[in-house]
Design a protein around this motif. Structure first.
Motif, PDB file in Angstrom:
ATOM      1  N   VAL A  38       0.839  -1.197   0.000  1.00 40.91           N
ATOM      2  CA  VAL A  38       0.000   0.000   0.000  1.00 40.91           C
ATOM      3  C   VAL A  38       0.874   1.247   0.000  1.00 40.91           C
ATOM      4  N   LYS A  39       0.536   2.173  -0.893  1.00 34.62           N
ATOM      5  CA  LYS A  39       1.186   3.492  -0.870  1.00 34.62           C
ATOM      6  C   LYS A  39       0.137   4.445  -0.322  1.00 34.62           C
ATOM      7  N   ASP A  79       6.902  12.858   0.985  1.00 34.93           N
ATOM      8  CA  ASP A  79       6.648  11.658   0.179  1.00 34.93           C
ATOM      9  C   ASP A  79       5.737  10.697   0.918  1.00 34.93           C
ATOM     10  N   PRO A  80       4.864  10.011   0.172  1.00 37.09           N
ATOM     11  CA  PRO A  80       3.979   9.033   0.823  1.00 37.09           C
ATOM     12  C   PRO A  80       4.770   7.851   1.367  1.00 37.09           C
ATOM     13  N   LEU A 134      -7.642  -1.120  10.394  1.00 32.33           N
ATOM     14  CA  LEU A 134      -8.475  -0.013   9.918  1.00 32.33           C
ATOM     15  C   LEU A 134      -8.380   0.160   8.403  1.00 32.33           C
ATOM     16  N   LEU A 135      -7.259  -0.257   7.831  1.00 32.81           N
ATOM     17  CA  LEU A 135      -7.046  -0.082   6.389  1.00 32.81           C
ATOM     18  C   LEU A 135      -7.713  -1.170   5.551  1.00 32.81           C
ATOM     19  N   ILE A 194      -5.404   6.606   0.725  1.00 30.18           N
ATOM     20  CA  ILE A 194      -4.796   5.495  -0.001  1.00 30.18           C
ATOM     21  C   ILE A 194      -4.499   5.951  -1.427  1.00 30.18           C
ATOM     22  N   LEU A 195      -3.222   5.869  -1.818  1.00 33.24           N
ATOM     23  CA  LEU A 195      -2.822   6.306  -3.167  1.00 33.24           C
ATOM     24  C   LEU A 195      -2.758   5.131  -4.127  1.00 33.24           C
ATOM     25  N   ASP A 196      -2.317   3.974  -3.651  1.00 38.27           N
ATOM     26  CA  ASP A 196      -2.162   2.826  -4.539  1.00 38.27           C
ATOM     27  C   ASP A 196      -2.187   1.536  -3.715  1.00 38.27           C
ATOM     28  N   VAL A 197      -2.768   0.499  -4.284  1.00 37.20           N
ATOM     29  CA  VAL A 197      -2.780  -0.824  -3.664  1.00 37.20           C
ATOM     30  C   VAL A 197      -2.353  -1.810  -4.746  1.00 37.20           C
TER      31      VAL A 197
END
Length: 150
Positions: free
Chosen positions: A12-13, A33-34, A51-52, A140-143
């Motif tokens: 995850v990002k 930066d993330p 939680l995610l 959440i930016l990317d999974v």
């Protein structure tokens, strides 16, 4: 891949902010930066990872995390008293100073001096956020599936 939900085995990002409820920001990536983490890699405490779960890229949420689900309640038995001579003579001993000890397994164990009175020095080994209700904000930016980095 934009519809992949966060679960075990995903990378995850994200941006996150951890704040003391109605107080200071403890840590945040929103201004830099993330962060990238793999679910289950212990970069994030298990209760925060929980939680995610199920979130997807593009999701943004904020959660209130009670002490029991964050870093526990403050435990008075985690405050230990030492004698002044047990510290090196040139060490500054005043409340708020972080002191590092080695535990029985020789792991580093940080403590914060909470009181200095005469020859008595009290060191608090509770997590600095113990007993605090926290706000955990995530975007959440990317999974993506975890695995070898390409």
């Amino acid at each position: 891949m934009k519809d992949l939900a966060i679960d075990k085995g995903t990378r995850v990002k994200l941006h996150f902010a951890l704040k003391i409820k109605d107080g200071d920001v403890v840590d945040t990536t929103f201004d830099k930066d993330p962060a990238t983490l793999e679910i289950g890699d212990e970069n994030l405490p298990e209760n925060f990872e929980a939680l995610l779960m199920g979130m997807k890229a593009g999701d943004h949420a904020a959660y209130e995390v009670t002490p029991e689900k964050a870093f526990g309640q403050h435990n008075p038995s985690n405050v230990q008293s030492f004698k002044r001579h047990e510290f090196s003579a040139d060490m500054v001993l005043e409340p708020g100073v972080v002191v590092s000890f080695a535990d029985a397994r020789q792991q580093e164990l940080p403590g914060v001096i909470s009181r200095v009175e005469g020859d008595e020095v009290d060191v608090d080994f509770n997590h600095p956020l113990a007993g605090r209700t926290l706000e955990f904000e995530v975007e959440i930016l990317d999974v993506e599936p975890a695995g070898p980095t390409h």
